[in-house]
Write a protein that holds these residues in place. Structure first.
Motif, PDB file in Angstrom:
ATOM      1  N   GLU A   8       0.841  -1.189   0.000  1.00 48.07           N
ATOM      2  CA  GLU A   8       0.000   0.000   0.000  1.00 48.07           C
ATOM      3  C   GLU A   8       0.881   1.245   0.000  1.00 48.07           C
ATOM      4  O   GLU A   8       1.975   1.256   0.582  1.00 48.07           O
ATOM      5  N   GLU A   9       0.410   2.292  -0.645  1.00 45.70           N
ATOM      6  CA  GLU A   9       1.083   3.579  -0.639  1.00 45.70           C
ATOM      7  C   GLU A   9       0.157   4.633  -0.041  1.00 45.70           C
ATOM      8  O   GLU A   9      -1.053   4.602  -0.283  1.00 45.70           O
ATOM      9  N   SER A  10       0.729   5.548   0.722  1.00 39.78           N
ATOM     10  CA  SER A  10      -0.048   6.656   1.261  1.00 39.78           C
ATOM     11  C   SER A  10       0.824   7.909   1.240  1.00 39.78           C
ATOM     12  O   SER A  10       2.041   7.834   1.086  1.00 39.78           O
ATOM     13  N   ILE A  11       0.185   9.047   1.384  1.00 44.05           N
ATOM     14  CA  ILE A  11       0.886  10.321   1.341  1.00 44.05           C
ATOM     15  C   ILE A  11       0.868  10.966   2.714  1.00 44.05           C
ATOM     16  O   ILE A  11      -0.167  10.996   3.403  1.00 44.05           O
ATOM     17  N   SER A  12       2.015  11.475   3.141  1.00 41.08           N
ATOM     18  CA  SER A  12       2.124  12.214   4.386  1.00 41.08           C
ATOM     19  C   SER A  12       2.573  13.638   4.076  1.00 41.08           C
ATOM     20  O   SER A  12       3.339  13.872   3.140  1.00 41.08           O
ATOM     21  N   ALA A  13       2.098  14.589   4.874  1.00 43.64           N
ATOM     22  CA  ALA A  13       2.499  15.980   4.684  1.00 43.64           C
ATOM     23  C   ALA A  13       3.882  16.259   5.254  1.00 43.64           C
ATOM     24  O   ALA A  13       4.442  17.335   5.040  1.00 43.64           O
ATOM     25  N   VAL A  14       4.433  15.294   5.989  1.00 39.38           N
ATOM     26  CA  VAL A  14       5.736  15.467   6.641  1.00 39.38           C
ATOM     27  C   VAL A  14       6.851  14.982   5.711  1.00 39.38           C
ATOM     28  O   VAL A  14       6.718  13.938   5.062  1.00 39.38           O
ATOM     29  N   ALA A  15       7.956  15.719   5.677  1.00 37.77           N
ATOM     30  CA  ALA A  15       9.091  15.369   4.811  1.00 37.77           C
ATOM     31  C   ALA A  15       9.694  14.028   5.240  1.00 37.77           C
ATOM     32  O   ALA A  15       9.651  13.668   6.421  1.00 37.77           O
ATOM     33  N   PRO A  16      10.268  13.263   4.293  1.00 31.66           N
ATOM     34  CA  PRO A  16      10.801  11.925   4.602  1.00 31.66           C
ATOM     35  C   PRO A  16      11.816  11.901   5.747  1.00 31.66           C
ATOM     36  O   PRO A  16      11.728  11.046   6.621  1.00 31.66           O
ATOM     37  N   ALA A  17      12.773  12.816   5.751  1.00 31.52           N
ATOM     38  CA  ALA A  17      13.811  12.803   6.786  1.00 31.52           C
ATOM     39  C   ALA A  17      13.211  12.982   8.174  1.00 31.52           C
ATOM     40  O   ALA A  17      13.598  12.309   9.133  1.00 31.52           O
ATOM     41  N   THR A  18      12.244  13.902   8.286  1.00 29.35           N
ATOM     42  CA  THR A  18      11.610  14.169   9.583  1.00 29.35           C
ATOM     43  C   THR A  18      10.758  12.994  10.031  1.00 29.35           C
ATOM     44  O   THR A  18      10.807  12.573  11.197  1.00 29.35           O
ATOM     45  N   LEU A  19       9.955  12.463   9.114  1.00 30.98           N
ATOM     46  CA  LEU A  19       9.075  11.342   9.452  1.00 30.98           C
ATOM     47  C   LEU A  19       9.889  10.104   9.807  1.00 30.98           C
ATOM     48  O   LEU A  19       9.565   9.382  10.761  1.00 30.98           O
ATOM     49  N   TYR A  20      10.958   9.851   9.061  1.00 32.27           N
ATOM     50  CA  TYR A  20      11.806   8.687   9.320  1.00 32.27           C
ATOM     51  C   TYR A  20      12.470   8.794  10.693  1.00 32.27           C
ATOM     52  O   TYR A  20      12.512   7.823  11.454  1.00 32.27           O
ATOM     53  N   ALA A 106      10.372  11.054  -1.285  1.00 28.46           N
ATOM     54  CA  ALA A 106       9.916  12.437  -1.360  1.00 28.46           C
ATOM     55  C   ALA A 106       8.696  12.546  -2.261  1.00 28.46           C
ATOM     56  O   ALA A 106       8.647  11.970  -3.347  1.00 28.46           O
ATOM     57  N   ALA A 107       7.687  13.298  -1.803  1.00 30.13           N
ATOM     58  CA  ALA A 107       6.486  13.556  -2.589  1.00 30.13           C
ATOM     59  C   ALA A 107       6.635  14.906  -3.292  1.00 30.13           C
ATOM     60  O   ALA A 107       7.387  15.770  -2.834  1.00 30.13           O
ATOM     61  N   PRO A 108       5.938  15.103  -4.380  1.00 31.34           N
ATOM     62  CA  PRO A 108       6.064  16.354  -5.142  1.00 31.34           C
ATOM     63  C   PRO A 108       5.738  17.607  -4.326  1.00 31.34           C
ATOM     64  O   PRO A 108       6.271  18.675  -4.595  1.00 31.34           O
ATOM     65  N   ASN A 109       4.869  17.466  -3.315  1.00 27.99           N
ATOM     66  CA  ASN A 109       4.449  18.634  -2.539  1.00 27.99           C
ATOM     67  C   ASN A 109       5.348  18.910  -1.333  1.00 27.99           C
ATOM     68  O   ASN A 109       5.031  19.747  -0.493  1.00 27.99           O
ATOM     69  N   GLY A 110       6.476  18.190  -1.240  1.00 26.42           N
ATOM     70  CA  GLY A 110       7.380  18.387  -0.109  1.00 26.42           C
ATOM     71  C   GLY A 110       7.156  17.424   1.024  1.00 26.42           C
ATOM     72  O   GLY A 110       7.931  17.394   1.988  1.00 26.42           O
ATOM     73  N   GLY A 111       6.105  16.619   0.939  1.00 27.91           N
ATOM     74  CA  GLY A 111       5.831  15.619   1.968  1.00 27.91           C
ATOM     75  C   GLY A 111       6.497  14.293   1.642  1.00 27.91           C
ATOM     76  O   GLY A 111       7.577  14.254   1.048  1.00 27.91           O
TER      77      GLY A 111
END
Length: 246
Positions: A8-20, A106-111
């Motif tokens: 499954e894929e989902s989108i988070s508003a938080v940047a990868p480095a911060t979320l990780y 990384a998502a296109p919107n910065g999340g």
């Protein structure tokens, strides 16, 4: 042995480095703060790298449960974190383990784009039921949403009476982040007496002090009772599991 894979894929508003960082490196301390059900995360072996074994203690339906997971891979450069749930007192008899592979991008919107692959490894030819898959997904989604939102709660209570000889402990909840606007405070009186089987009878009196003519709703009373029951069950379970405590 059967292996059933779901992705499954989902989108988070938080940047990868911060979320990780929040999930992997700060998770042991952060997750019990943002997920009410999780009481603690203990490292049984290792230092957090691959090969580490952790024990998560959590509440469900007023009972204390546990799950052990083994870290399989930590790749901070590529935001990969893989682990396997190897033991739990709530595992169905047909389930051997659950392997989880997580990768953030990384998502296109910065999340972040969160990619999760779950491998259910069952015993024999057994298949995980739809209910088991649904519950597992809900728990995973809830964890990500809680960490992403970073919501923490607090409760301030004032001790009113401590009588060790009579097993009395009274206190008032005077402030809480989730206290209804209509509630001024909640006073709790607790007294323990010996039970017939050598255990204890807990007598609890709860008084809701409301603002104006407001009355606590049935849902507020139900939620308050559930939280109180869960706390007692958690403490009781700990004491039963540690008979050396005194």
């Amino acid at each position: 042995m059967g292996v059933f894979t779901f992705s499954e894929e989902s989108i988070s508003a938080v940047a990868p480095a911060t979320l990780y960082k929040a999930l992997v490196f700060d998770g042991d301390n952060l997750i019990p703060k943002v997920v009410d059900a999780i009481q603690s995360v203990e490292i049984l072996e290792g230092t957090g790298a691959a090969g580490t074994t952790k024990k998560i203690n959590y509440l469900e339906d007023g009972h204390l449960h546990y799950a052990k997971h083994k870290v399989d891979a930590v790749d901070k450069d590529n935001f990969v974190y893989n682990y396997t749930l190897v033991e739990s007192d709530t595992f169905p008899e047909t389930l051997e383990k659950i392997a989880v592979e997580t990768k953030l991008a990384a998502a296109p919107n910065g999340g972040s784009v969160v990619k999760v692959t779950v491998n259910y490894v069952t015993k024999g030819d057994a298949k995980p039921s739809e209910e088991e898959l649904k519950i597992g997904k809900q728990k995973g989604d809830g964890l990500f949403k809680a960490v992403e939102g970073g919501k923490t709660h607090h409760v301030l209570h004032k001790v009113e009476a401590v009588d060790e000889a009579s097993f009395v402990y009274n206190y008032s909840i005077v402030e809480a982040s989730d206290l209804p606007e209509t509630v001024e405070k909640i006073s709790v009186e607790t007294k323990l007496v010996e039970g017939p089987n050598g255990g204890a009878v807990a007598k609890i009196s709860v008084k809701y002090f409301t603002k104006g003519d407001a009355q606590p709703s049935e849902e507020e009373l139900k939620t308050g009772k559930a939280k109180g029951d869960a706390l007692f069950k958690a403490i009781e379970a700990y004491l039963l599991a540690h008979p050396e405590y005194s």
